[in-house]
Design an enzyme around this catalytic site. Structure first.
Site, PDB file in Angstrom:
ATOM      1  N   LYS A 110      16.967   4.093   1.953  1.00  0.00           N
ATOM      2  CA  LYS A 110      18.079   4.010   3.387  1.00  0.00           C
ATOM      3  C   LYS A 110      19.014   3.319   2.548  1.00  0.00           C
ATOM      4  O   LYS A 110      19.120   2.176   3.023  1.00  0.00           O
ATOM      5  CB  LYS A 110      17.283   3.159   4.291  1.00  0.00           C
ATOM      6  CG  LYS A 110      16.034   3.948   5.095  1.00  0.00           C
ATOM      7  CD  LYS A 110      15.745   3.382   6.326  1.00  0.00           C
ATOM      8  CE  LYS A 110      14.442   3.162   6.235  1.00  0.00           C
ATOM      9  NZ  LYS A 110      13.809   2.602   7.514  1.00  0.00           N
ATOM     10  N   LYS A 138       0.764  -1.229  -0.009  1.00  0.00           N
ATOM     11  CA  LYS A 138       0.084  -0.045  -0.035  1.00  0.00           C
ATOM     12  C   LYS A 138       0.880   1.156   0.104  1.00  0.00           C
ATOM     13  O   LYS A 138       0.431   2.265  -0.375  1.00  0.00           O
ATOM     14  CB  LYS A 138      -0.908  -0.005   1.273  1.00  0.00           C
ATOM     15  CG  LYS A 138      -1.708  -1.180   1.324  1.00  0.00           C
ATOM     16  CD  LYS A 138      -2.535  -1.218   2.901  1.00  0.00           C
ATOM     17  CE  LYS A 138      -3.181  -2.616   2.976  1.00  0.00           C
ATOM     18  NZ  LYS A 138      -3.332  -2.621   4.496  1.00  0.00           N
ATOM     19  N   GLY A 139       1.986   0.922   0.440  1.00  0.00           N
ATOM     20  CA  GLY A 139       3.145   2.273   0.705  1.00  0.00           C
ATOM     21  C   GLY A 139       3.307   3.288  -0.442  1.00  0.00           C
ATOM     22  O   GLY A 139       3.430   4.439  -0.385  1.00  0.00           O
ATOM     23  N   ARG A 193      -0.229   6.428   7.449  1.00  0.00           N
ATOM     24  CA  ARG A 193      -0.003   6.537   6.237  1.00  0.00           C
ATOM     25  C   ARG A 193      -0.422   7.705   5.452  1.00  0.00           C
ATOM     26  O   ARG A 193       0.089   8.317   4.352  1.00  0.00           O
ATOM     27  CB  ARG A 193      -0.604   5.345   5.369  1.00  0.00           C
ATOM     28  CG  ARG A 193      -0.313   4.087   5.460  1.00  0.00           C
ATOM     29  CD  ARG A 193      -0.780   3.009   4.720  1.00  0.00           C
ATOM     30  NE  ARG A 193      -0.595   1.482   4.979  1.00  0.00           N
ATOM     31  CZ  ARG A 193       0.517   0.900   4.738  1.00  0.00           C
ATOM     32  NH1 ARG A 193       1.246   1.432   4.150  1.00  0.00           N
ATOM     33  NH2 ARG A 193       0.463  -0.455   5.253  1.00  0.00           N
ATOM     34  N   ASP A 230      14.852  -0.291   1.324  1.00  0.00           N
ATOM     35  CA  ASP A 230      15.346  -0.608   2.675  1.00  0.00           C
ATOM     36  C   ASP A 230      16.644  -1.647   2.459  1.00  0.00           C
ATOM     37  O   ASP A 230      17.473  -1.220   1.848  1.00  0.00           O
ATOM     38  CB  ASP A 230      14.305  -1.133   3.662  1.00  0.00           C
ATOM     39  CG  ASP A 230      14.763  -1.119   4.993  1.00  0.00           C
ATOM     40  OD1 ASP A 230      15.450  -0.213   5.448  1.00  0.00           O
ATOM     41  OD2 ASP A 230      14.322  -2.144   5.860  1.00  0.00           O
ATOM     42  N   PHE A 241      13.275   4.952  11.434  1.00  0.00           N
ATOM     43  CA  PHE A 241      11.916   4.393  10.916  1.00  0.00           C
ATOM     44  C   PHE A 241      10.785   5.654  10.742  1.00  0.00           C
ATOM     45  O   PHE A 241      10.938   6.444  11.677  1.00  0.00           O
ATOM     46  CB  PHE A 241      11.445   3.249  12.004  1.00  0.00           C
ATOM     47  CG  PHE A 241      10.132   2.697  11.344  1.00  0.00           C
ATOM     48  CD1 PHE A 241      10.259   1.586  10.679  1.00  0.00           C
ATOM     49  CD2 PHE A 241       8.978   3.130  11.656  1.00  0.00           C
ATOM     50  CE1 PHE A 241       9.428   0.801  10.348  1.00  0.00           C
ATOM     51  CE2 PHE A 241       8.002   2.517  11.023  1.00  0.00           C
ATOM     52  CZ  PHE A 241       8.147   1.269  10.170  1.00  0.00           C
ATOM     53  N   ASP A 289       3.735   3.422   6.830  1.00  0.00           N
ATOM     54  CA  ASP A 289       3.133   3.201   8.012  1.00  0.00           C
ATOM     55  C   ASP A 289       3.874   2.489   9.183  1.00  0.00           C
ATOM     56  O   ASP A 289       5.097   2.192   8.891  1.00  0.00           O
ATOM     57  CB  ASP A 289       1.960   1.937   7.829  1.00  0.00           C
ATOM     58  CG  ASP A 289       2.474   0.575   7.849  1.00  0.00           C
ATOM     59  OD1 ASP A 289       3.416   0.327   6.828  1.00  0.00           O
ATOM     60  OD2 ASP A 289       2.144  -0.427   8.485  1.00  0.00           O
ATOM     61  N   GLU A 331       7.721   2.815  -5.668  1.00  0.00           N
ATOM     62  CA  GLU A 331       7.851   2.217  -4.400  1.00  0.00           C
ATOM     63  C   GLU A 331       7.966   3.629  -3.262  1.00  0.00           C
ATOM     64  O   GLU A 331       8.280   4.652  -3.662  1.00  0.00           O
ATOM     65  CB  GLU A 331       9.179   1.446  -4.296  1.00  0.00           C
ATOM     66  CG  GLU A 331       8.595  -0.240  -4.014  1.00  0.00           C
ATOM     67  CD  GLU A 331       8.110  -0.518  -2.918  1.00  0.00           C
ATOM     68  OE1 GLU A 331       7.441   0.473  -1.926  1.00  0.00           O
ATOM     69  OE2 GLU A 331       8.246  -1.528  -2.522  1.00  0.00           O
ATOM     70  N   ASP A 332       7.474   3.132  -2.146  1.00  0.00           N
ATOM     71  CA  ASP A 332       7.615   4.028  -1.065  1.00  0.00           C
ATOM     72  C   ASP A 332       9.036   4.470  -0.400  1.00  0.00           C
ATOM     73  O   ASP A 332       9.813   5.497  -0.524  1.00  0.00           O
ATOM     74  CB  ASP A 332       6.814   3.932   0.057  1.00  0.00           C
ATOM     75  CG  ASP A 332       6.805   2.435   0.581  1.00  0.00           C
ATOM     76  OD1 ASP A 332       7.675   1.651   0.089  1.00  0.00           O
ATOM     77  OD2 ASP A 332       6.043   1.875   1.525  1.00  0.00           O
TER      78      ASP A 332
HETATM   79  P1  IMP Z   1      13.031  -4.114   1.889  1.00  0.00           P
HETATM   80  O1  IMP Z   1      13.849  -2.994   1.009  1.00  0.00           O
HETATM   81  O2  IMP Z   1      12.849  -5.444   1.003  1.00  0.00           O
HETATM   82  O3  IMP Z   1      13.881  -4.444   3.151  1.00  0.00           O
HETATM   83  O4  IMP Z   1      11.480  -3.808   2.076  1.00  0.00           O
HETATM   84  C1  IMP Z   1      10.966  -2.432   1.973  1.00  0.00           C
HETATM   85  C2  IMP Z   1       9.883  -2.420   2.728  1.00  0.00           C
HETATM   86  O5  IMP Z   1       9.680  -2.370   4.010  1.00  0.00           O
HETATM   87  C3  IMP Z   1       9.031  -0.951   2.241  1.00  0.00           C
HETATM   88  O6  IMP Z   1       8.286  -1.270   1.123  1.00  0.00           O
HETATM   89  C4  IMP Z   1       8.275  -0.741   3.415  1.00  0.00           C
HETATM   90  O7  IMP Z   1       6.968  -1.397   3.414  1.00  0.00           O
HETATM   91  C5  IMP Z   1       8.970  -1.274   4.784  1.00  0.00           C
HETATM   92  N1  IMP Z   1       9.928  -0.260   5.322  1.00  0.00           N
HETATM   93  C6  IMP Z   1      11.243  -0.282   5.205  1.00  0.00           C
HETATM   94  N2  IMP Z   1      11.504   0.879   6.126  1.00  0.00           N
HETATM   95  C7  IMP Z   1      10.587   1.387   6.524  1.00  0.00           C
HETATM   96  C8  IMP Z   1      10.262   2.700   7.450  1.00  0.00           C
HETATM   97  O8  IMP Z   1      11.365   3.281   7.818  1.00  0.00           O
HETATM   98  N3  IMP Z   1       9.054   2.729   7.571  1.00  0.00           N
HETATM   99  C9  IMP Z   1       7.788   2.018   7.158  1.00  0.00           C
HETATM  100  N4  IMP Z   1       7.784   1.022   6.599  1.00  0.00           N
HETATM  101  C10 IMP Z   1       9.184   0.490   6.147  1.00  0.00           C
HETATM  102 MG    MG Z   2       6.569  -0.832   0.133  1.00  0.00          MG
END
Ligand code: IMP
Ligand code: MG
Length: 175
Positions: A129, A41-42, A163, A101, A150, A157, A97-98
């Site tokens: 990040k 949803k992000g 959100r 990470d 975070f 969220d 994407e939001d």
């Molecule tokens: P990754 O890059 O596979 O670790 O996952 C990224 C996902 O983790 C994002 O799409 C978010 O849904 C969630 N996420 C990572 N960091 C944050 C944060 O600081 N706040 C909220 N959601 C986060």
């Molecule tokens: Mg996401």
């Protein structure tokens, strides 16, 4: 536990940056149609704001993914909860994407989408990040590189809340 949200990026800063990215995308995709793929949803708030600022023809689609159980998390295998409605073949696809990470979700997702034979496949994220990266992901458009905190708002969220904040905030826990 009590928590509060501190502003990291104001609504004005985020809006200004989205306009800049929209301008860049409009230039880069001149003469083409860009097919935005939103990761729910992000990514939804960012995608809507971005789409409004793109001047080339835009089409949209949505997908929702979730990580498989904790044991397989390191493999980065994600489950498709809701797949796209439209095929990607021949389209100029831009995944929105939001936040990137660890990069696990996106590296898996991009590999999967690339198998569907889009004409091109790029990635746009509102936040990055880089300190947290575990898997290398090529990001084509980045709103902001942020420290390892975070964050919430603009689609992001904490426990499904915040959100709807029109800015990016950091969650702080007071004890
Ligand atoms: P990754 O890059 O596979 O670790 O996952 C990224 C996902 O983790 C994002 O799409 C978010 O849904 C969630 N996420 C990572 N960091 C944050 C944060 O600081 N706040 C909220 N959601 C986060
Ligand atoms: Mg996401």
């Amino acid at each position: 536990m009590a928590e509060r949200v501190e502003v990291m990026l104001t609504e004005e800063e985020v809006d200004r940056r989205i306009q800049e990215i929209g301008d860049q995308i409009s230039k880069d995709y001149a003469g083409k149609q860009v097919h935005l793929v939103c990761v729910l949803k992000g990514g939804s708030f960012f995608m809507c704001e971005l789409a409004k600022r793109i001047t080339v023809p835009v089409s949209l689609d949505f997908m929702s993914v979730s990580s498989y159980g904790a044991d397989t998390k390191s493999s980065g295998v994600v489950k498709i909860v809701k797949d796209l409605d439209e095929p990607l073949e021949g389209k100029d696809v831009l995944v929105v994407e939001d936040i990137v990470d660890s990069g696990r979700t996106l590296s898996y997702l991009l590999a999967m989408l690339s198998d569907r034979k889009p004409a091109s496949l790029r990635l746009c994220t509102l936040l990055d990040k880089p300190d947290r990266r575990v898997v290398d992901v090529n990001v084509d458009y980045t709103g902001f590189r942020i420290p390892d905190e975070f964050v919430v708002g603009y689609g992001l969220d904490y426990d499904q809340r915040y959100r709807n904040l029109p800015y990016i905030g950091v969650v702080r826990f007071d004890d």
